[in-house]
Scaffold this active site. Structure first.
Site, mmCIF file in Angstrom:
data_model
loop_
_atom_site.group_PDB
_atom_site.id
_atom_site.type_symbol
_atom_site.label_atom_id
_atom_site.label_comp_id
_atom_site.label_asym_id
_atom_site.label_seq_id
_atom_site.Cartn_x
_atom_site.Cartn_y
_atom_site.Cartn_z
ATOM 1 C CE LYS A 1 -3.509 2.216 2.816
ATOM 2 N NZ LYS A 1 -4.299 2.156 4.029
ATOM 3 C CG HIS B 1 -4.523 -35.909 17.306
ATOM 4 N ND1 HIS B 1 -4.588 -37.154 17.885
ATOM 5 C CD2 HIS B 1 -5.580 -35.823 16.458
ATOM 6 C CE1 HIS B 1 -5.631 -37.815 17.388
ATOM 7 N NE2 HIS B 1 -6.249 -37.015 16.526
ATOM 8 N N GLY C 1 -4.768 -1.871 5.222
ATOM 9 C CA GLY C 1 -3.995 -3.021 4.736
ATOM 10 C C GLY C 1 -4.631 -4.350 5.079
ATOM 11 N NE ARG C 2 -6.045 -3.792 11.343
ATOM 12 C CZ ARG C 2 -5.418 -2.632 11.438
ATOM 13 N NH1 ARG C 2 -4.299 -2.436 10.770
ATOM 14 N NH2 ARG C 2 -5.890 -1.661 12.188
ATOM 15 C CD GLU D 1 9.209 -6.217 7.017
ATOM 16 O OE1 GLU D 1 8.959 -5.100 6.496
ATOM 17 O OE2 GLU D 1 9.046 -6.444 8.229
ATOM 18 C CD GLU E 1 -1.439 -4.428 11.750
ATOM 19 O OE1 GLU E 1 -0.371 -5.058 11.806
ATOM 20 O OE2 GLU E 1 -1.879 -3.993 10.679
ATOM 21 C CE LYS F 1 6.299 -1.024 10.068
ATOM 22 N NZ LYS F 1 5.437 -0.240 9.182
HETATM 23 O O1 F6P Z 1 2.208 -4.389 9.969
HETATM 24 C C1 F6P Z 1 2.027 -3.050 9.697
HETATM 25 C C2 F6P Z 1 1.494 -2.792 8.329
HETATM 26 O O2 F6P Z 1 1.391 -1.426 8.150
HETATM 27 C C3 F6P Z 1 0.158 -3.468 8.070
HETATM 28 O O3 F6P Z 1 -0.925 -2.789 8.558
HETATM 29 C C4 F6P Z 1 0.181 -3.621 6.598
HETATM 30 O O4 F6P Z 1 -0.754 -4.572 6.197
HETATM 31 C C5 F6P Z 1 1.608 -4.056 6.369
HETATM 32 O O5 F6P Z 1 2.347 -3.300 7.313
HETATM 33 C C6 F6P Z 1 2.152 -3.879 4.978
HETATM 34 O O6 F6P Z 1 2.125 -2.549 4.556
HETATM 35 P P1 F6P Z 1 2.267 -2.145 3.034
HETATM 36 O O7 F6P Z 1 1.133 -2.744 2.284
HETATM 37 O O8 F6P Z 1 2.225 -0.650 3.015
HETATM 38 O O9 F6P Z 1 3.587 -2.682 2.528
#
Ligand code: F6P
Length: 548
Positions: A209, A386, A269-270, A215, A355, A514
């Site tokens: 987003k 189990h 995002g979620r 990452e 979150e 972060k």
């Molecule tokens: O974990 C934090 C967060 O901002 C989430 O809310 C989001 O889904 C994720 O990082 C990834 O963010 P982006 O889509 O901006 O890479």
């Protein structure tokens, strides 16, 4: 226009619930069933292909009435109108919360800043449709003029968990494309995926987003470098697409504007799998199935919007969760799908639920003096039987659990299905009824054990029961029923956040780690060790560096 800011513990309903709790806390579910003749029927919601039995909960009709009174006192209806109506209810980030618009019908009108956003939603949906169709049927070719065989979704959090969970859950509906997900900044993750890929036939979908996430950008850069070792620069435009709100940053990465699928700040995002973030879903199962997922979610939106609270699935499930969290002081909740397809469902819900509602400051900016966000965990049954069921049955903790099952199996092996479902029904029955001392003694007697041995073993074999569960029985796992189920949890999260008087749609809690990681990264990658950590962290960093 903002959300109301009512501390739930100051409501009349809350005080009544506290008194009521004292009267009910030690009541056994068996007693509750004995004193309420049509309990199972009265406490079951039947809607479309969903059958939701919440009778195995430590509640009475009065509990429910009081919980609904609580929802009314905090003005849940007003909050719902603001949620669906595009009010800036994500106040701390200054945003609307409109993932529901993504699955609305084309002729609906949803306004953001006085502009109807439905036309742009459908423009992007059409782009997803055309692109998916062209990749699936091979019309869109690779740089060596081959059809694509593999899709790699590069993203994390909401840009990974939703699509990954849905692709896995809908594996039965999948086409010939192999879908991979790369999320962790752990280089071993991306390298394990790369190992399986042929650059000539792989399409990369970078989903972020913000397009600033460490990452995702690290993984995207590593993949691009690897790709360019095998292919010319000009091939990038045929193999890399992106989903983002940050068009400029995507272009800086080298992706053609035509290859960008936009999303919007009013989608969290979620909650974004319904947007172009779901592109890998559409590629994996085809656009029609992706659309059915959205249709299912829209049906749940309509149910949630229009149904009375006492028949409203997200409202009832949220209120039950509040009951255990705030009155029984339950520490966590389990979600147990009796379907291997839903293997990633609890992991996906962990971001959605924790979150969103893992907050301790209320909407007035004050520290809350009551519990908020529940801890959520789970694994598919029967595997989890189990693994951790021992603790749910005989441990010291109260763990309300939601059991999700599908009446019809997809591959149609009835013997397996009957075995699976017998476990599904048996577990909630066992959790509720337990096993009495008298039954244990009878069973031990039948084994011809000595009196002494029977006495010794009995306490270990007794099950107290009285463990609450909800049974969510759905006719069949389809894209549409999955869409309904996911939307049900999204609205459950919303209702809980409204009752707890917190902001469910920001996530500042992920920022601190972060920031510190960025500082430490600079230290790890420079010659000069900066010595400004606590002694524990400092020693760990030094030890790590000494092993180089
Ligand atoms: O974990 C934090 C967060 O901002 C989430 O809310 C989001 O889904 C994720 O990082 C990834 O963010 P982006 O889509 O901006 O890479």
């Amino acid at each position: 226009m903002a959300l109301k800011t009512i501390n739930p513990t100051t409501t009349k309903a809350w005080r009544k619930l506290q008194v009521h709790f004292k009267a009910i806390e030690h009541k056994h579910l068996k007693e509750l069933f004995a004193s309420h003749q049509n309990r199972a029927n009265d406490m079951t919601l039947k809607w479309d292909d969903f059958y939701i039995d919440y009778s195995k909960h430590r509640i009475t009709k009065e509990t429910l009435d009081l919980l609904i009174e609580l929802a009314n006192e905090v003005d849940l209806k007003d909050a719902m109108n603001k949620y669906f109506g595009g009010v800036v209810i994500n106040q701390t980030e200054g945003r609307e919360v409109l993932h529901t618009a993504l699955r609305n019908s084309e002729n609906a009108e949803v306004f953001v800043n006085q502009k109807n956003v439905m036309p742009e939603i459908f423009e992007v949906k059409n782009k997803i449709k055309n692109f998916s169709n062209n990749v699936i049927d091979g019309a869109l070719k690779s740089y060596t003029n081959k059809a694509f065989t593999d899709i790699v979704n590069i993203g994390i959090g909401g840009s990974d968990l939703g699509p990954a969970m849905v692709v896995d859950s809908l594996a039965y509906y999948k086409n010939h494309l192999t879908t991979h997900f790369v999320s962790n900044v752990d280089g071993d993750h991306v390298n394990e995926v790369i190992k399986k890929l042929n650059p000539e036939t792989t399409l990369f979908v970078i989903v972020s987003k913000t397009f600033t996430t460490q990452e995702t950008l690290s993984n995207a850069n590593t993949i691009r470098e690897w790709f360019l070792k095998n292919a010319p620069q000009s091939a990038i435009s045929k193999h890399f697409v992106a989903v983002s709100t940050n068009i400029e940053k995507v272009k800086d990465f080298g992706i053609d504007e035509d290859n960008i699928f936009p999303m919007w700040n009013w989608v969290g995002g979620r909650f974004s799998l319904w947007s172009a973030v779901g592109l890998s879903i559409s590629l994996a199962v085809g656009f029609d199935n992706f659309d059915k997922l959205l249709i299912g979610a829209h049906k749940m939106d309509e149910h949630f919007k229009s149904e009375d609270f006492d028949k409203n699935i997200p409202v009832i499930t949220a209120l039950l969760s509040v009951w255990y969290n705030n009155f029984f002081n339950a520490e966590s909740e389990a979600v147990i799908p009796y379907s291997q397809y839903l293997n990633q469902f609890a992991t996906y819900l962990q971001q959605g639920i924790m979150e969103s509602n893992g907050k301790s400051i209320d909407r007035n900016g004050d520290k809350v003096n009551y519990q908020t966000g529940t801890i959520i965990w789970g694994e598919p049954g029967t595997n989890s039987q189990h693994a951790f069921f021992q603790l749910i049955h005989q441990g010291t903790k109260l763990i309300p659990a939601e059991f999700i099952g599908f009446a019809q199996s997809l591959h149609g092996n009835q013997d397996h299905q009957d075995k699976l479902m017998s476990n599904f029904f048996a577990q909630t029955e066992a959790l509720m009824n337990g096993k009495s001392k008298a039954t244990v003694l009878e069973e031990l007697k039948a084994q011809s054990l000595s009196e002494e041995k029977m006495k010794e073993l009995t306490p270990f074999k007794v099950f107290e029961g009285n463990k609450p569960t909800t049974t969510i029985l759905i006719k069949k796992l389809t894209p549409e029923s999955l869409g309904k189920l996911i939307a049900m949890y999204e609205h459950k999260i919303f209702v809980q956040g409204i009752i707890w008087n917190i902001f469910s749609y920001d996530q500042f809690g992920v920022e601190l780690g972060k920031q510190l990681a960025n500082t430490i990264l600079k230290e790890l990658q420079s010659e000069n060790v900066i010595n400004n950590h606590d002694s524990s962290t400092q020693s760990l960093i030094e030890y790590y560096q000494s092993l180089d």
